[in-house]
Design a protein around this motif. Structure first.
Motif, short mmCIF file in Angstrom:
data_model
loop_
_atom_site.label_atom_id
_atom_site.label_comp_id
_atom_site.label_asym_id
_atom_site.label_seq_id
_atom_site.Cartn_x
_atom_site.Cartn_y
_atom_site.Cartn_z
N SER A 234 0.69 -1.96 -10.80
CA SER A 234 -0.53 -2.57 -10.28
C SER A 234 -0.38 -4.08 -10.17
O SER A 234 0.34 -4.71 -10.95
CB SER A 234 -1.72 -2.24 -11.18
N GLY A 255 0.75 -3.45 -5.23
CA GLY A 255 -0.15 -2.55 -4.51
C GLY A 255 -0.10 -2.68 -3.00
O GLY A 255 0.58 -3.53 -2.45
N SER A 256 -0.87 -1.82 -2.36
CA SER A 256 -0.98 -1.85 -0.90
C SER A 256 -2.19 -1.04 -0.46
O SER A 256 -2.69 -0.20 -1.20
CB SER A 256 0.29 -1.28 -0.26
N ASN A 257 -2.65 -1.33 0.76
CA ASN A 257 -3.61 -0.43 1.43
C ASN A 257 -3.12 -0.28 2.86
O ASN A 257 -3.75 -0.71 3.81
CB ASN A 257 -5.05 -0.98 1.36
N CYS A 287 2.78 4.05 -2.70
CA CYS A 287 2.45 2.64 -2.43
C CYS A 287 2.22 2.37 -0.96
O CYS A 287 1.42 1.51 -0.60
CB CYS A 287 3.58 1.73 -2.95
N GLN A 291 -3.55 4.49 4.41
CA GLN A 291 -4.92 4.38 3.91
C GLN A 291 -5.91 3.94 4.99
O GLN A 291 -7.07 4.33 4.96
CB GLN A 291 -4.98 3.39 2.74
N GLN A 380 -9.22 -2.16 -1.29
CA GLN A 380 -8.41 -1.99 -2.48
C GLN A 380 -7.43 -0.84 -2.29
O GLN A 380 -7.50 -0.11 -1.31
CB GLN A 380 -9.31 -1.75 -3.70
N GLU A 381 -6.50 -0.70 -3.21
CA GLU A 381 -5.54 0.40 -3.11
C GLU A 381 -6.18 1.66 -3.69
O GLU A 381 -6.45 1.74 -4.87
CB GLU A 381 -4.26 0.06 -3.89
N PHE A 383 -4.99 4.90 -3.76
CA PHE A 383 -4.04 5.75 -4.49
C PHE A 383 -4.59 7.16 -4.70
O PHE A 383 -4.60 7.70 -5.81
CB PHE A 383 -3.67 5.10 -5.82
N SER A 405 -6.51 -8.68 4.41
CA SER A 405 -6.28 -7.90 3.20
C SER A 405 -5.51 -8.76 2.22
O SER A 405 -4.71 -9.62 2.61
CB SER A 405 -5.47 -6.64 3.52
N PHE A 407 -3.32 -7.48 0.41
CA PHE A 407 -2.03 -6.81 0.34
C PHE A 407 -1.24 -7.02 1.62
O PHE A 407 -1.80 -7.35 2.67
CB PHE A 407 -2.20 -5.31 0.10
N SER A 454 1.15 -7.74 -2.72
CA SER A 454 2.05 -6.59 -2.72
C SER A 454 3.36 -6.88 -3.43
O SER A 454 4.18 -5.98 -3.61
CB SER A 454 2.33 -6.12 -1.29
#
Length: 479
Positions: A234, A255-257, A287, A291, A380-381, A383, A405, A407, A454
């Motif tokens: 995270s 993280g990532s989205n 990851c 999304q 947000q991510e 997951f 973003s 990320f 990220s």
């Protein structure tokens, strides 16, 4: 390894298995049943592991490249021989569907093979010092030397392959490792230790320590004998590691989205299945899971209809069933978190096209429409098996949405226009741009990493080797 026997594992320190003073129960995310007793290391036991890795430094640093490569080749061969056993371990401890787990094992084998190859081509270069006044009649060259003890902290979602992306290049470059696997997926790492012991890795070169992040992780980050930290997890934890690591070399995969742009004039029937897989593979706990989707308004209705229809065909259930596509999230806390995020999205006008409910620890594959970019499911991510689909009027608008973003790991774009593709490659602020593919694409020899929250640094064996070695300059004065 007979998992069904509810085994009791030991810490792997200095080439031997050592009983710990404290144990915790490991339970299946799918069934909730206890599957193993896992050691929880204390400060003294972590210290022993770091000391073992420190003693083994000279052995690994002096080992010829061909011997390091041979160990990694034997490891890959052993993993091929025990592939089904390895996949079952992943499926049981992570609730990863068995077919997806087999894919991970195959990728892990490839990763160690890449590492064996890279061990033989850690190159330096010669430098023309006479390009500068005063450099005449001097010969200069560079070499790469192992950095020392690597502290590797790994996540639950790829418990074999993401470990391989740290252990493989560390061995290839002549370093030693103290590995802290995720608390939910330690069995994969202990299995790796067994295989590397059989493959002939010297004692102390790999140490596997399970326990809390506050004990094991903090010790690795702060201990001066550890030269580098490589972490996947995270952003909050990663940022904390970087703040405490001092002058250590730090590689962070965070993280990532991940987002996909779909331009007008794309044949949707050619990409639907690929997009669905990118969104829901391993319950979205990837990851670079897909999304966010931004699609041109002219294709929006048709895409949503086809995407939702394909989502209906996803099989949910037991991870050990070969027909299962989606199984349990890693914890009930994650189920409750994602249900809360979905509810928040609905309250702010988002539409649930399919899913949005849970059965036990299984969150049904969920498609959300018209979700504002400020909502947690978008910014947000997540997951989890949740994807947000929004319409846009142009690729330019979509690029702005993708970049809006914190990320920036990977992004994808489907387009038939080469100029649009090149513009997107230039303007998307991410670590990797996938043209005419989803952002979830990864093979194990490509550079992998992101910008913004990220992370920092790159994985992919060659690039990880660079992170794990120091550049040394040698100059001969022939005057």
């Amino acid at each position: 390894m007979n998992i069904s026997a509810k085994i009791k594992k030991a810490l792997y320190i200095d080439g031997t298995w050592k009983e710990a003073s404290v144990y915790t129960a490991l339970t299946s995310p799918f069934s909730g049943e206890a599957i193993a007793q896992i050691p929880s290391a204390n400060d003294k036991e972590v210290d022993e592991a770091i000391e073992a890795a420190t003693r083994a430094r000279k052995v690994m640093a002096k080992m010829p490249a061909h011997k390091r490569a041979a160990i990694l080749e034997r490891l890959a061969h052993l993993l091929e021989q025990r592939m089904e056993e390895a996949a079952n371990i992943i499926a049981l401890e992570a609730a990863k569907p068995i077919t997806t787990a087999l894919d991970e094992v195959n990728r892990t084998i490839q990763t160690y093979k890449f590492a064996a190859e890279e061990a033989k081509r850690i190159l330096g270069e010669t430098l023309p010092l006479d390009a500068a006044p005063g450099g005449e009649n001097r010969v200069a060259y560079t070499v790469r030397e192992p950095i020392g003890v690597i502290g590797a902290i790994t996540p639950f979602n790829f418990p074999m392959n993401l470990v391989a992306h740290k252990v493989g290049p560390a061995i290839a470059s002549g370093n030693t490792i103290v590995l802290k696997p995720a608390s939910q997926t330690p069995l994969s790492s202990y299995f790796l230790a067994e295989l590397l012991q059989e493959a002939g890795l010297p004692a102390g070169a790999l140490n596997v320590i399970t326990g809390s992040g506050r004990v094991v992780g903090d010790k690795l980050v702060k201990d001066e004998r550890v030269a580098a930290i490589t972490f996947t997890g995270s952003p909050a934890v990663g940022i904390g590691i970087r703040n405490r690591a001092g002058l250590k070399r730090v590689t962070l995969e965070l993280g990532s989205n991940a987002a996909l742009i779909i331009d007008k004039d794309i044949e949707l029937n050619k990409i639907i299945d690929r997009c669905v897989k990118g969104a829901f593979a391993f319950q979205g706990q990837v990851c670079i899971s897909l999304q966010r989707i931004y699609i041109h308004e002219s294709l929006y209705e048709s895409f949503v209809q086809q995407f939702v229809e394909a989502t209906r065909n996803i099989q949910v259930g037991d991870p050990l069933d070969s027909k299962t596509d989606v199984s349990a999230l890693i914890s009930n806390e994650d189920v409750q978190r994602t249900l809360h995020w979905i509810q928040e999205a609905k309250q702010h006008g988002a539409e649930v096209a399919i899913g949005g409910t849970a059965e036990g620890n299984i969150l049904m594959p969920t498609v959300l429409l018209n979700a504002e970019s400020s909502l947690k499911v978008s910014c947000q991510e997540v997951f989890a098996p949740i994807v947000v689909i929004n319409k846009v009027q142009s690729v330019e608008e979509a690029i702005e949405e993708v970049n809006d973003s914190k990320f920036g790991l990977q992004a994808g774009i489907y387009t038939n226009n080469v100029h649009t593709a090149l513009d997107a490659a230039e303007k998307l602020h991410v670590g990797g741009v996938m043209i005419n593919d989803i952002p979830s694409f990864r093979v194990d020899n490509m550079p992998y990493g992101g910008v913004k929250e990220s992370g920092v640094g790159r994985e992919g064996i060659k690039f990880a080797v660079e992170e794990m070695t120091e550049l040394k300059l040698v100059v001969f004065n022939r005057n």
